[in-house]
Design a protein around this motif. Structure first.
Motif, PDB file in Angstrom:
ATOM      1  N   ASP A  95      82.871  17.882  11.764  1.00  0.00           N
ATOM      2  CA  ASP A  95      83.038  19.258  11.317  1.00  0.00           C
ATOM      3  C   ASP A  95      81.701  19.996  11.258  1.00  0.00           C
ATOM      4  N   GLY A  96      80.666  19.323  10.791  1.00  0.00           N
ATOM      5  CA  GLY A  96      79.338  19.932  10.778  1.00  0.00           C
ATOM      6  C   GLY A  96      78.794  20.149  12.182  1.00  0.00           C
ATOM      7  N   TYR A  97      79.102  19.224  13.077  1.00  0.00           N
ATOM      8  CA  TYR A  97      78.645  19.334  14.461  1.00  0.00           C
ATOM      9  C   TYR A  97      79.290  20.535  15.149  1.00  0.00           C
ATOM     10  N   ILE A  98      80.603  20.685  14.960  1.00  0.00           N
ATOM     11  CA  ILE A  98      81.308  21.822  15.566  1.00  0.00           C
ATOM     12  C   ILE A  98      80.748  23.128  15.020  1.00  0.00           C
ATOM     13  N   ASP A  99      80.538  23.195  13.720  1.00  0.00           N
ATOM     14  CA  ASP A  99      79.993  24.397  13.106  1.00  0.00           C
ATOM     15  C   ASP A  99      78.601  24.702  13.651  1.00  0.00           C
ATOM     16  N   GLN A 100      77.768  23.683  13.804  1.00  0.00           N
ATOM     17  CA  GLN A 100      76.415  23.875  14.335  1.00  0.00           C
ATOM     18  C   GLN A 100      76.455  24.359  15.784  1.00  0.00           C
ATOM     19  N   GLN A 101      77.350  23.813  16.586  1.00  0.00           N
ATOM     20  CA  GLN A 101      77.483  24.245  17.980  1.00  0.00           C
ATOM     21  C   GLN A 101      77.894  25.718  18.046  1.00  0.00           C
ATOM     22  N   CYS A 102      78.804  26.115  17.178  1.00  0.00           N
ATOM     23  CA  CYS A 102      79.244  27.512  17.149  1.00  0.00           C
ATOM     24  C   CYS A 102      78.118  28.437  16.714  1.00  0.00           C
ATOM     25  N   GLN A 103      77.358  28.027  15.714  1.00  0.00           N
ATOM     26  CA  GLN A 103      76.234  28.845  15.275  1.00  0.00           C
ATOM     27  C   GLN A 103      75.184  28.981  16.375  1.00  0.00           C
ATOM     28  N   ASN A 104      74.910  27.897  17.078  1.00  0.00           N
ATOM     29  CA  ASN A 104      73.949  27.950  18.190  1.00  0.00           C
ATOM     30  C   ASN A 104      74.426  28.892  19.287  1.00  0.00           C
ATOM     31  N   HIS A 105      75.715  28.822  19.606  1.00  0.00           N
ATOM     32  CA  HIS A 105      76.268  29.697  20.642  1.00  0.00           C
ATOM     33  C   HIS A 105      76.189  31.161  20.212  1.00  0.00           C
ATOM     34  N   TYR A 106      76.485  31.417  18.944  1.00  0.00           N
ATOM     35  CA  TYR A 106      76.408  32.785  18.435  1.00  0.00           C
ATOM     36  C   TYR A 106      74.976  33.310  18.535  1.00  0.00           C
ATOM     37  N   GLN A 107      74.008  32.498  18.141  1.00  0.00           N
ATOM     38  CA  GLN A 107      72.607  32.930  18.197  1.00  0.00           C
ATOM     39  C   GLN A 107      72.175  33.226  19.631  1.00  0.00           C
ATOM     40  N   LYS A 108      72.578  32.358  20.569  1.00  0.00           N
ATOM     41  CA  LYS A 108      72.248  32.598  21.978  1.00  0.00           C
ATOM     42  C   LYS A 108      72.869  33.892  22.471  1.00  0.00           C
ATOM     43  N   THR A 109      74.106  34.137  22.064  1.00  0.00           N
ATOM     44  CA  THR A 109      74.805  35.353  22.473  1.00  0.00           C
ATOM     45  C   THR A 109      74.138  36.581  21.879  1.00  0.00           C
ATOM     46  N   LEU A 110      73.761  36.484  20.622  1.00  0.00           N
ATOM     47  CA  LEU A 110      73.137  37.610  19.932  1.00  0.00           C
ATOM     48  C   LEU A 110      71.785  37.960  20.532  1.00  0.00           C
ATOM     49  N   THR A 114      71.851  40.194  27.964  1.00  0.00           N
ATOM     50  CA  THR A 114      72.576  40.171  29.241  1.00  0.00           C
ATOM     51  C   THR A 114      73.794  39.244  29.185  1.00  0.00           C
ATOM     52  N   HIS A 115      73.978  38.556  28.066  1.00  0.00           N
ATOM     53  CA  HIS A 115      75.132  37.663  27.928  1.00  0.00           C
ATOM     54  C   HIS A 115      76.412  38.506  27.915  1.00  0.00           C
ATOM     55  N   PRO A 116      77.465  38.090  28.644  1.00  0.00           N
ATOM     56  CA  PRO A 116      78.692  38.890  28.703  1.00  0.00           C
ATOM     57  C   PRO A 116      79.353  39.130  27.336  1.00  0.00           C
ATOM     58  N   LEU A 117      79.157  38.230  26.387  1.00  0.00           N
ATOM     59  CA  LEU A 117      79.775  38.396  25.076  1.00  0.00           C
ATOM     60  C   LEU A 117      78.929  39.218  24.116  1.00  0.00           C
ATOM     61  N   ASN A 118      77.698  39.529  24.506  1.00  0.00           N
ATOM     62  CA  ASN A 118      76.801  40.260  23.614  1.00  0.00           C
ATOM     63  C   ASN A 118      77.363  41.621  23.236  1.00  0.00           C
ATOM     64  N   LYS A 119      78.096  42.243  24.134  1.00  0.00           N
ATOM     65  CA  LYS A 119      78.640  43.571  23.850  1.00  0.00           C
ATOM     66  C   LYS A 119      79.713  43.532  22.760  1.00  0.00           C
ATOM     67  N   ASN A 120      80.257  42.352  22.453  1.00  0.00           N
ATOM     68  CA  ASN A 120      81.257  42.219  21.393  1.00  0.00           C
ATOM     69  C   ASN A 120      80.640  42.171  20.004  1.00  0.00           C
ATOM     70  N   ILE A 121      79.340  42.008  19.930  1.00  0.00           N
ATOM     71  CA  ILE A 121      78.660  41.987  18.640  1.00  0.00           C
ATOM     72  C   ILE A 121      78.200  43.405  18.345  1.00  0.00           C
ATOM     73  N   VAL A 122      78.858  44.025  17.399  1.00  0.00           N
ATOM     74  CA  VAL A 122      78.526  45.393  17.037  1.00  0.00           C
ATOM     75  C   VAL A 122      77.829  45.335  15.692  1.00  0.00           C
ATOM     76  N   LEU A 123      76.565  45.694  15.697  1.00  0.00           N
ATOM     77  CA  LEU A 123      75.798  45.670  14.456  1.00  0.00           C
ATOM     78  C   LEU A 123      75.937  47.011  13.752  1.00  0.00           C
ATOM     79  N   ASN A 124      76.206  46.966  12.475  1.00  0.00           N
ATOM     80  CA  ASN A 124      76.307  48.173  11.668  1.00  0.00           C
ATOM     81  C   ASN A 124      74.981  48.363  10.957  1.00  0.00           C
ATOM     82  N   THR A 125      74.142  49.174  11.510  1.00  0.00           N
ATOM     83  CA  THR A 125      72.793  49.345  10.960  1.00  0.00           C
ATOM     84  C   THR A 125      72.764  50.269   9.755  1.00  0.00           C
TER      85      THR A 125
END
Length: 161
Positions: A95-110, A114-125
């Motif tokens: 469970d910790g491994y899956i969570d860590q993999q997801c966090q790593n993927h999110y950070q890479k996307t953020l 140029t990542h295709p999923l980056n446009k789905n992250i909408v930051l509310n400044t």
């Protein structure tokens, strides 16, 4: 209900790999070889594309996935408890491994604009947090949206504008 069926079928399909692991142990394969078999044939299948489906999991689904890992650990070393076996063979808990993999993927996307999923992250400044450079996602009103990959991991990460 669909995720229950998916996880159930997925974990049942790994039973044949447990059988193969038992056979290898009976043939005299050392624990290092069994660990390698587990990592490459069972663990890799359990965590394959976990970033895509982890948001759909509930506690029962995670229990099933952990059950697959526990069964493999009993084959690897039946004398040790689950947690002790993981520590002995330096295997992170699933469970910790899956969570860590997801966090790593999110950070890479953020961080990769140029990542295709980056446009789905909408930051509310407009909504600043205590740390002046950090921002957070907009408020989430629905349960379905709370399970969304980006909402789930945006709340766990520290990022700056």
């Amino acid at each position: 209900m669909e995720e229950k069926i998916f996880i159930g079928l997925y974990t049942e399909s790994l039973a044949s790999r447990h059988y193969a692991m038992r056979q290898l142990k009976q043939l005299g394969l050392k624990s290092s070889g069994l660990k390698l078999f587990y990592s490459s044939n069972i663990r890799s299948q359990l965590t394959y594309t976990c970033q895509a489906w982890s948001g759909l999991m509930n506690d029962n689904s995670m229990t099933q996935i952990t059950g697959v890992e526990k069964a493999a650990m009993r084959i690897l070393n039946p004398d040790l408890e689950y947690e002790n076996c993981l520590q002995t063979y330096h295997i992170p808990q699933i469970d910790g491994y899956i969570d860590q993999q997801c966090q790593n993927h999110y950070q890479k996307t953020l961080l990769n604009t140029t990542h295709p999923l980056n446009k789905n992250i909408v930051l509310n400044t407009n909504r600043k947090t205590r740390a002046s450079s950090a921002v957070r996602m907009p408020l989430c009103w629905t349960e379905k949206l709370k399970k969304n990959f980006f909402f789930n991991y945006a709340n766990c990460s520290r990022y700056s504008t």
